[in-house]
Design a protein around this motif. Structure first.
Motif, short mmCIF file in Angstrom:
data_model
loop_
_atom_site.label_atom_id
_atom_site.label_comp_id
_atom_site.label_asym_id
_atom_site.label_seq_id
_atom_site.Cartn_x
_atom_site.Cartn_y
_atom_site.Cartn_z
N ARG A 249 14.19 33.40 20.63
CA ARG A 249 14.78 32.92 21.88
C ARG A 249 13.85 32.00 22.65
N HIS A 250 12.56 32.04 22.34
CA HIS A 250 11.59 31.16 23.00
C HIS A 250 11.31 29.91 22.17
N LYS A 251 12.16 29.61 21.20
CA LYS A 251 12.03 28.43 20.33
C LYS A 251 10.75 28.48 19.49
N LYS A 252 10.30 29.68 19.19
CA LYS A 252 9.12 29.84 18.35
C LYS A 252 9.56 30.04 16.91
N HIS A 253 8.92 29.33 15.98
CA HIS A 253 9.26 29.39 14.57
C HIS A 253 8.38 30.45 13.89
N ILE A 254 9.02 31.47 13.34
CA ILE A 254 8.31 32.60 12.74
C ILE A 254 8.62 32.62 11.25
N ALA A 255 7.57 32.69 10.42
CA ALA A 255 7.75 32.78 8.97
C ALA A 255 8.16 34.21 8.61
N MET A 256 9.34 34.34 7.98
CA MET A 256 9.85 35.66 7.62
C MET A 256 9.38 36.10 6.24
N GLY A 257 9.20 35.16 5.31
CA GLY A 257 8.77 35.51 3.96
C GLY A 257 8.65 34.29 3.08
N HIS A 258 8.02 34.47 1.92
CA HIS A 258 7.77 33.38 0.98
C HIS A 258 8.23 33.80 -0.41
N ALA A 259 8.53 32.80 -1.23
CA ALA A 259 8.88 33.03 -2.63
C ALA A 259 8.31 31.89 -3.46
N LEU A 260 7.73 32.23 -4.61
CA LEU A 260 7.09 31.26 -5.51
C LEU A 260 7.84 31.20 -6.83
N PHE A 261 7.86 30.00 -7.42
CA PHE A 261 8.47 29.83 -8.74
C PHE A 261 7.66 28.79 -9.52
N PRO A 262 7.07 29.16 -10.66
CA PRO A 262 6.31 28.18 -11.47
C PRO A 262 7.26 27.21 -12.16
N LEU A 263 6.86 25.95 -12.24
CA LEU A 263 7.71 24.90 -12.82
C LEU A 263 7.41 24.62 -14.29
N GLN A 264 6.44 25.30 -14.87
CA GLN A 264 6.10 25.05 -16.26
C GLN A 264 7.25 25.32 -17.22
N PRO A 265 8.09 26.37 -17.03
CA PRO A 265 9.21 26.58 -17.96
C PRO A 265 10.25 25.46 -17.96
N LEU A 266 10.26 24.61 -16.94
CA LEU A 266 11.26 23.53 -16.89
C LEU A 266 10.89 22.34 -17.77
N CYS A 267 9.67 22.30 -18.27
CA CYS A 267 9.23 21.13 -19.05
C CYS A 267 10.06 20.97 -20.33
N ASP A 268 10.33 22.08 -21.01
CA ASP A 268 11.07 22.03 -22.27
C ASP A 268 12.52 22.46 -22.13
N ASN A 269 12.96 22.71 -20.90
CA ASN A 269 14.33 23.16 -20.67
C ASN A 269 15.11 22.03 -20.00
N LYS A 270 16.16 21.55 -20.66
CA LYS A 270 16.96 20.46 -20.13
C LYS A 270 18.20 20.94 -19.39
N GLU A 271 18.43 22.23 -19.36
CA GLU A 271 19.61 22.77 -18.71
C GLU A 271 19.27 23.19 -17.28
N ARG A 272 20.33 23.41 -16.53
CA ARG A 272 20.19 23.84 -15.13
C ARG A 272 19.87 25.33 -15.09
N VAL A 273 18.84 25.69 -14.34
CA VAL A 273 18.39 27.07 -14.24
C VAL A 273 18.77 27.61 -12.87
N VAL A 274 19.52 28.70 -12.85
CA VAL A 274 19.92 29.37 -11.60
C VAL A 274 19.21 30.72 -11.56
N THR A 275 18.45 30.96 -10.51
CA THR A 275 17.66 32.18 -10.41
C THR A 275 17.54 32.60 -8.96
N SER A 276 16.88 33.73 -8.74
CA SER A 276 16.66 34.26 -7.39
C SER A 276 15.26 34.86 -7.32
N ARG A 277 14.74 34.95 -6.11
CA ARG A 277 13.43 35.52 -5.87
C ARG A 277 13.47 36.34 -4.58
#
Length: 427
Positions: A249-277
């Motif tokens: 309510r005071h216009k303060k931006h609060i970080a709620m959480g983070h999620a990481l995803f490595p991009l190395q598996p996409l090098c040899d994958n030509k299809e669209r990857v749908v995932t969650s973290r």
């Protein structure tokens, strides 16, 4: 003598008066004659014109006027019949026609327990004619969310769904932010959360892409797409970081959480990857440990000399589990993201914890320190084959680095001619 002069004067005066009187009479008479003449002319002229007009009309009546190729219709006004003008009958509304048809059908095939006409579902769209469009069933088009019945733990910070696709031809990484679920409500109550997401291409935290903010929704659906320009070689060393923020309510931006995803598996994958973290409170700079490198920095402001010491490394990971790593370190000086000079250490063979103990000096003026940076890259040596980068450390001002790397750079500038050494994680 005097009497004679007096008589002559009186006679001349009388003569002058008489003559003036006669002249005035003549003038008045002349003016009266002129006015009388004009009056007579006007009266007799109008009478003459009116007489000539009447004579001309009488002459025209006596003559027969024939118009060529013109037929004169007889006067038939008395024999003409009047035709009344009436409006055509209006067509009944479509609703009444549909209702009458329903009455006829229900009357012919009615049963004691049949529903009334008022209970019959009417068409949603009606068009003029004998046919009407049917109703639309919203349940046929509703999207079933398979995650609605998922049970989350009590201390769960939320889960984020996204899709990734890499186009090798155009060197573009396509990121689609789909939705988030079970975000915590910081202010109490239900759905008291105004979330948005920032996407970082790590380890660069200076630039990011941001989604739109959703108001009062702990389960927002974003459905937004983002594009990162990155080469295939750099894709192996990078990873995506999703950070969910909430605005209070005071216009303060609060970080709620983070999620990481490595991009190395996409090098040899030509299809669209749908995932969650699942979101985490704190994450490391890299999703997996690449190793550490110990450095020492020193800047002499009098000599404009920057000294970099590569001391040792530990935990260098090798793709081949049976053969130890042969590694060396490249040290690059950059000015505004342009490489000015590059130097490298000797190759240390067959060691995951190599000891280098080598120093390098660079000439950098004091006024260029705010736009300069250092990049130390650990390279795995493969002999006749192409060398491969294991990780790197970027140290510089706020424009180029964050965290421990930025702190080391600022300490070096604050304490000139003093050596600052510490361990850095490879990214």
């Amino acid at each position: 003598m005097v009497s004679q002069v007096t008589d002559i004067a009186s006679t001349s005066t009388l003569t002058l008066v008489v003559s003036c009187t006669l002249i005035g009479c003549f003038l008045v008479g002349g003016v009266a004659c002129v006015y009388f003449w004009n009056y007579c002319q006007n009266c007799f002229g109008k009478k003459k014109q009116s007489d000539s007009y009447q004579q001309m009309v009488q002459k025209l009546k006596k003559q027969k006027i024939c118009l060529p190729n013109v037929e004169i219709m007889p006067n038939v006004n008395n024999n003409m019949k009047t035709i009344p003008f009436t409006l055509p009958p209006s067509t009944p509304p479509v609703v009444r026609r549909q209702k009458s048809l329903l009455d006829a059908e229900l009357g012919a095939n009615s049963a004691p327990n049949s529903p009334k006409i008022s209970q019959v579902k009417r068409p949603s769209v009606e068009i003029p004619g004998d046919f009407a469009l049917g109703t639309i069933d919203p349940t046929l088009y509703s999207v079933i969310d398979e995650d609605d019945n998922t049970d989350y733990p009590p201390d769960h910070l939320g889960r984020i769904w996204f899709a990734l696709e890499y186009e090798a031809d155009s060197e573009k990484l396509l990121v689609t932010l789909m939705k988030a679920k079970n975000l915590p409500s910081k202010r109490g109550g239900c759905n008291n959360c105004d979330p948005y997401v920032r996407i970082f291409l790590m380890p660069d935290e200076r630039r990011y892409l941001q989604s739109k903010q959703k108001r009062k929704n702990c389960n927002p659906k974003f459905e937004e797409s983002f594009v990162f320009q990155i080469s295939k070689k750099a894709l192996e060393e990078r990873h995506l970081k999703f950070t969910v923020y909430d605005v209070d309510r005071h216009k303060k931006h609060i970080a709620m959480g983070h999620a990481l995803f490595p991009l190395q598996p996409l090098c040899d994958n030509k299809e669209r990857v749908v995932t969650s973290r699942d979101l985490e409170r704190e994450v490391l700079d890299t999703p997996f440990h690449l190793g550490e490198l110990k450095l020492a920095l020193c800047y002499n402001d009098h000599l404009d000399r920057l000294t970099v010491c590569i001391l040792e490394g530990r935990g260098f990971k090798n793709n081949d589990e049976f053969n130890p790593t042969d590694s060396y370190v490249k040290v690059s000086l950059l000015h505004q993201n342009k490489t000015v000079k590059t130097k490298k250490t000797d190759t240390i063979k067959k060691s995951e914890d190599p000891v280098f103990n080598q120093s390098f000096t660079f000439k950098v003026a004091n006024e260029f320190m705010d736009t300069s940076s250092l990049t130390m890259t650990v390279v795995q040596h493969h002999g006749p084959h192409k060398d491969k980068n294991l990780g790197r450390v970027i140290i510089g001002p706020f424009m180029f680095s964050r965290g421990k790397e930025l702190e080391c750079w600022n300490t070096m500038l604050a304490k000139p001619r003093e050596q600052i050494s510490t361990w850095f994680n490879l990214t």
